[in-house]
Every structure is written in C-alpha cells, then in structure tokens.
Design an enzyme around this catalytic site. Structure first.
Site, PDB file in Angstrom:
ATOM      1  N   ARG A   1     -12.523  -6.757 -12.401  1.00  4.42           N
ATOM      2  CA  ARG A   1     -12.766  -6.128 -11.101  1.00  4.42           C
ATOM      3  C   ARG A   1     -13.563  -4.837 -11.259  1.00  4.42           C
ATOM      4  O   ARG A   1     -13.335  -4.061 -12.181  1.00  4.42           O
ATOM      5  CB  ARG A   1     -11.425  -5.882 -10.397  1.00  4.42           C
ATOM      6  CG  ARG A   1     -10.687  -7.191 -10.176  1.00  4.42           C
ATOM      7  CD  ARG A   1      -9.317  -6.995  -9.568  1.00  4.42           C
ATOM      8  NE  ARG A   1      -9.413  -6.516  -8.202  1.00  4.42           N
ATOM      9  CZ  ARG A   1      -8.363  -6.271  -7.431  1.00  4.42           C
ATOM     10  NH1 ARG A   1      -7.137  -6.458  -7.920  1.00  4.42           N
ATOM     11  NH2 ARG A   1      -8.516  -5.838  -6.202  1.00  4.42           N
TER      12      ARG A   1
ATOM     13  N   GLN B   1      -9.169   2.284  -0.749  1.00  2.48           N
ATOM     14  CA  GLN B   1      -8.957   2.623  -2.158  1.00  2.48           C
ATOM     15  C   GLN B   1      -9.908   3.726  -2.610  1.00  2.48           C
ATOM     16  O   GLN B   1      -9.496   4.679  -3.276  1.00  2.48           O
ATOM     17  CB  GLN B   1      -9.139   1.379  -3.033  1.00  2.48           C
ATOM     18  CG  GLN B   1      -8.035   0.357  -2.874  1.00  2.48           C
ATOM     19  CD  GLN B   1      -8.225  -0.841  -3.796  1.00  2.48           C
ATOM     20  OE1 GLN B   1      -9.157  -0.894  -4.589  1.00  2.48           O
ATOM     21  NE2 GLN B   1      -7.336  -1.814  -3.683  1.00  2.48           N
TER      22      GLN B   1
ATOM     23  N   ASP C   1      -7.380  -8.455   3.381  1.00  3.38           N
ATOM     24  CA  ASP C   1      -6.465  -9.246   2.549  1.00  3.38           C
ATOM     25  C   ASP C   1      -5.918 -10.465   3.274  1.00  3.38           C
ATOM     26  O   ASP C   1      -5.318 -11.345   2.643  1.00  3.38           O
ATOM     27  CB  ASP C   1      -5.293  -8.384   2.075  1.00  3.38           C
ATOM     28  CG  ASP C   1      -5.711  -7.362   1.027  1.00  3.38           C
ATOM     29  OD1 ASP C   1      -6.694  -7.625   0.304  1.00  3.38           O
ATOM     30  OD2 ASP C   1      -5.064  -6.309   0.944  1.00  3.38           O
TER      31      ASP C   1
ATOM     32  N   GLY D   1      -5.007  -3.581  -8.551  1.00  2.01           N
ATOM     33  CA  GLY D   1      -6.261  -2.903  -8.245  1.00  2.01           C
ATOM     34  C   GLY D   1      -6.035  -1.609  -7.491  1.00  2.01           C
ATOM     35  O   GLY D   1      -6.663  -0.582  -7.781  1.00  2.01           O
TER      36      GLY D   1
ATOM     37  N   ARG E   1     -12.314 -14.677  -3.526  1.00  2.00           N
ATOM     38  CA  ARG E   1     -11.446 -15.346  -2.562  1.00  2.00           C
ATOM     39  C   ARG E   1     -12.214 -16.240  -1.600  1.00  2.00           C
ATOM     40  O   ARG E   1     -11.654 -17.214  -1.068  1.00  2.00           O
ATOM     41  CB  ARG E   1     -10.611 -14.306  -1.792  1.00  2.00           C
ATOM     42  CG  ARG E   1      -9.492 -13.727  -2.637  1.00  2.00           C
ATOM     43  CD  ARG E   1      -8.664 -12.696  -1.908  1.00  2.00           C
ATOM     44  NE  ARG E   1      -7.485 -12.348  -2.709  1.00  2.00           N
ATOM     45  CZ  ARG E   1      -6.728 -11.286  -2.475  1.00  2.00           C
ATOM     46  NH1 ARG E   1      -7.009 -10.462  -1.482  1.00  2.00           N
ATOM     47  NH2 ARG E   1      -5.677 -11.048  -3.252  1.00  2.00           N
TER      48      ARG E   1
ATOM     49  N   SER F   1       0.827  -1.207   0.000  1.00  2.00           N
ATOM     50  CA  SER F   1       0.000   0.000   0.000  1.00  2.00           C
ATOM     51  C   SER F   1       0.862   1.259   0.000  1.00  2.00           C
ATOM     52  O   SER F   1       0.614   2.204  -0.762  1.00  2.00           O
ATOM     53  CB  SER F   1      -0.920   0.009   1.231  1.00  2.00           C
ATOM     54  OG  SER F   1      -1.834  -1.053   1.185  1.00  2.00           O
TER      55      SER F   1
ATOM     56  N   SER G   1     -13.482   1.643   2.652  1.00  6.55           N
ATOM     57  CA  SER G   1     -12.541   1.202   1.621  1.00  6.55           C
ATOM     58  C   SER G   1     -11.455   2.241   1.473  1.00  6.55           C
ATOM     59  O   SER G   1     -11.718   3.384   1.089  1.00  6.55           O
ATOM     60  CB  SER G   1     -13.255   1.006   0.279  1.00  6.55           C
ATOM     61  OG  SER G   1     -12.317   0.909  -0.772  1.00  6.55           O
TER      62      SER G   1
END
Length: 435
Positions: free
Chosen positions: A122, A169, A319, A94, A350, A24, A167
């Site tokens: 995605r 992101q 993750d 991503g 996942r 990150s 999130s």
C-alpha cells in the site's frame, strides 16, 4: 478460521445485534491516549487485529496499555512518544500505520514501521510526503513508497497543505504531526472527509478550528499543544453494521436491527444511497456517545432499484462500496459507482476483486478505471471468490451468498478478524448460513 467459508441461501433473517466498535475511533483513541498526559480510558473498543496492532505500537512508543475488560482499555500516556526498542509492526492496519507516522513525526525519535504482505503493497508517500515537508525524514528500506520505512522525527515546522483528494488518513497524520510542530498547521480538503480526528482532538483538550470552504473545509491548529487524557466511548462502526443490514435488505422476509451505530453524517453515505435505492431502512433511538450521534438502524427486505451514486459521496463511504455492490446485484436496473479510484489502493484492488467476484456469481458488471457499474437481477452464485486476504471483499461476498441461488465461497477469510472478529457468529445468530 478455515481457509475458506461458504454462505448458502438463507431463510428470513431476524434479530437485534450490536455492531463492533468503530475502527477509526478505536485507532485514534489508542494513539491519542498514548500521546496525552495521564490516564485515558476507552470503552467499546474494537478488539480486531488492526486495532490491537496499534495498541502494541503505542505501548512500544512508551505508553502503558492495559485491557481491563471486554472492549475496555486503559492507556497511561507520558505526554509523548519515545524511540521504540524494536520495529513497529502495524500488521494489516493502513489507518494505524499512517496515523502513527504522523504522531511519531512530531517527536525527536527514530522508528521503523513495517506490516504484513498486504500492508507492504500500500502506498505511503501520500502521508510521508507532507510529513517530510514539515521536516521529518524517511528512509525506504525496501521499495520506495512502501513499508518498511525508517522515520526520524522532531523539529517540525507547520505546513499549509491543500489536498487534491479528500482523505481522513492524510489529514489526520498532518494534524497529529502539527501538534508538535512550530507554528500553525492547516489542511484544506476539496470535499469533507471523516472528522473523527478533529472531534477527538478537542476531547483531548486541543484547540482546532474548522472553516467551510465550498464543498470542503480548512482545518487549523497551532503547534505546541499537549493533549490531556480523556474518556472515550466508542460507538458502533457503520462500516461493520453495513453487513448485517445489507443481509436484511436482500434476504426475503428479513428484519434486522443493529443497535448503537455511529451516525456521523460523514460516515452515512451508504445508508443514504440505500434509501435512494428504495430500502426500508429506519433509524430509532438517536442519542450521543463519544461525542458522536448514534442510533439503532433497522433494515427490512426491500425491492431495490439501481441508482447513480453521486461521486462527491465517495469520501463518506469509500469502505462501503464492496457491500453496496453486493446489494446492487439484487437491485432492478443499473447502479453506477464512479469517482472511487481510491478503492484500488485499499487492502487490495477492491474494484477488480468485486468485479471479478460478482461476474463469477453471474452478475453483469462493467469495470472502469475509476469505478464500476452493476446491473442487478437474480444472482446465480455458485462461485468460489478470491479475496486477496481483504476482509471487506470476503464479507461482501458472504452476504451476497445468503440471498444467491447457489452457495458462494470465499478464499482466505481469516482477515475478517481485522475489523469484525465475530462476523460469522453474528450472521448465523440472525439466521444466516455461513460455515
């Protein structure tokens, strides 16, 4: 890397290793350096495929990017992005594509973003939606909500955005766009997601305010803030450290230390969960690196017990659920993992892949739409597991194979290089049997 890898039951693991640089922070150091004015230097950068794709993208947007040594990089930014001469290929990243979209949206440019087959599956509207509200334009070139997509940026207006699901992101993309928007941009999260963007923005000279809001917080910044070049020391990635530490917990007689691991409390949910399961996990030599708390973590073989993982912890360890599931397979009782539907839209589904892989190895698993339950015990192994080219699925099952009764093989392990280029060598250096 071969088309499949196999992990076999190992003797006690032992040794000290250093985790790869945090992914990150590595992405962000590249992007922020490209947006800033002046020379940004980075040490400890993760030189995996994902981050290297981001480095190439930043260069395409007009920055000078140079590798000066192992993990050491120099980025000369001109204070903004310009229209690239070709498509921005983000590979499998991503984080890279979503943060780059946010950064690029603030400048008067046109850019087309694309990626590999996995990235093309995605969802992107979670980021492009709020950016479009700010004034950016997106033209879907194949399927809606998927790359490739053409972005036209510039002339943005600040936004007051309330997220329904925390999130980092989405938050980061909006904040990066907000730097070059007119007015004030705020992002409110119901739960706290990782705060590397807020921390690093301050390191690059931006003013960012954070106010607690119940279990979450509101982040605010004013538009028109130029970034100033900085030095970034990237600490070890807790998501990568999780794999050798997990092996230490499940292979009898093991003692494994991973040095220099980031201990940001918004990234340590897995470690908290393992301790609740009875893990012998100790942290020593706490210190600061790159504006983050870091430390050396030692994992010793432990008889784990199943737990109910609090749903509100998901944002701090989304993750890490694959490797948690692998360790839960050896725990006594049931480990309940719910509120993790976000796992279905990562590099792969996942949840489905972990459920199928664990079942193939003889583990009892119950699948739910937003989670799964693992009943632990003796793990038979003896399976070849499909990974859908997902690095975390591959590494999690390989760690499982180190303690299972029979070898475990994974297909298409080449994507391990996206986040952990030296994974096999590190694990075998500790005494593992992967090949």
């Amino acid at each position: 890397m071969p088309s499949q890898l196999t992990a076999s039951r190992s003797s006690a693991l032992a040794g000290q290793v250093r985790a790869p640089g945090d992914k990150s922070m590595s992405h962000r150091s590249m992007i922020f350096g490209g947006m800033a004015v002046g020379v940004t230097t980075v040490e400890g950068l993760l030189e995996g495929d994902d981050v290297l794709a981001t480095a190439r993208a930043v260069e395409a947007f007009g920055a000078q990017v140079e590798r000066t040594g192992e993990g050491e990089w120099r980025i000369v930014g001109a204070g903004g992005f310009k229209t690239p001469l070709s498509v921005i290929d983000c590979g499998n990243a991503g984080t890279g594509v979503r943060l780059l979209m946010g950064a690029a949206a603030g400048y008067p440019l046109t850019a087309t973003f694309d990626g590999d087959a996995s990235l093309r599956k995605r969802p992107m509207k979670r980021v492009t939606g709020p950016l479009a509200e700010m004034g950016a334009r997106f033209d879907w070139l194949a399927a809606e909500d998927r790359v490739p997509v053409a972005l036209t940026g510039g002339a943005l207006t600040g936004i007051d955005y309330v997220q329904t699901v925390a999130s980092a992101q989405i938050k980061s993309a909006i904040l990066l766009a907000g730097l070059n928007a007119e007015g004030v941009t705020t992002v409110t999260e119901p739960e706290k997601s990782r705060d590397h963007t807020e921390r690093m923005l301050r390191a690059f000279g931006a003013e960012v305010t954070v106010e607690e809001q119940g279990e979450g917080w509101t982040i605010t910044l004013n538009g028109g803030q130029p970034l100033k070049a900085a030095h970034v020391a990237v600490p070890g990635d807790p998501s990568s450290a999780a794999f050798p530490l997990a092996a230490g917990l499940i292979v009898p007689g093991s003692e494994v230390t991973v040095e220099g691991v980031m201990l940001n409390t918004l990234r340590t949910g897995l470690f908290d969960t393992w301790i609740e399961m009875g893990a012998d996990l100790t942290i020593n030599n706490r210190r600061q690196a790159g504006g983050e708390d870091v430390g050396d973590i030692t994992a010793r073989y432990s008889r784990l017990k199943g737990v109910v993982v609090p749903e509100e912890r998901a944002a701090s360890m989304i993750d890490e659920y694959p490797i948690l599931a692998a360790t839960a397979a050896f725990a006594e009782g049931v480990t309940v993992m719910r509120g993790v539907g976000e796992m279905r839209v990562k590099e792969s589904d996942r949840i489905a892949l972990m459920v199928n892989g664990l079942r193939a190895c003889g583990v009892e698993v119950e699948e739910e739409p937003e989670g799964f339950l693992v009943t632990g015990g003796d793990v038979r192994g003896g399976a070849t597991v499909a990974t859908a080219h997902d690095h975390r699925i591959a590494m999690s099952h390989l760690v499982l194979g180190l303690a299972a009764e029979q070898p475990v093989s994974v297909l298409d392990p080449e994507m391990i290089a996206t986040s952990f280029p030296g994974f096999v060598q590190m694990m075998n250096g500790l005494g593992g049997r992967i090949g």
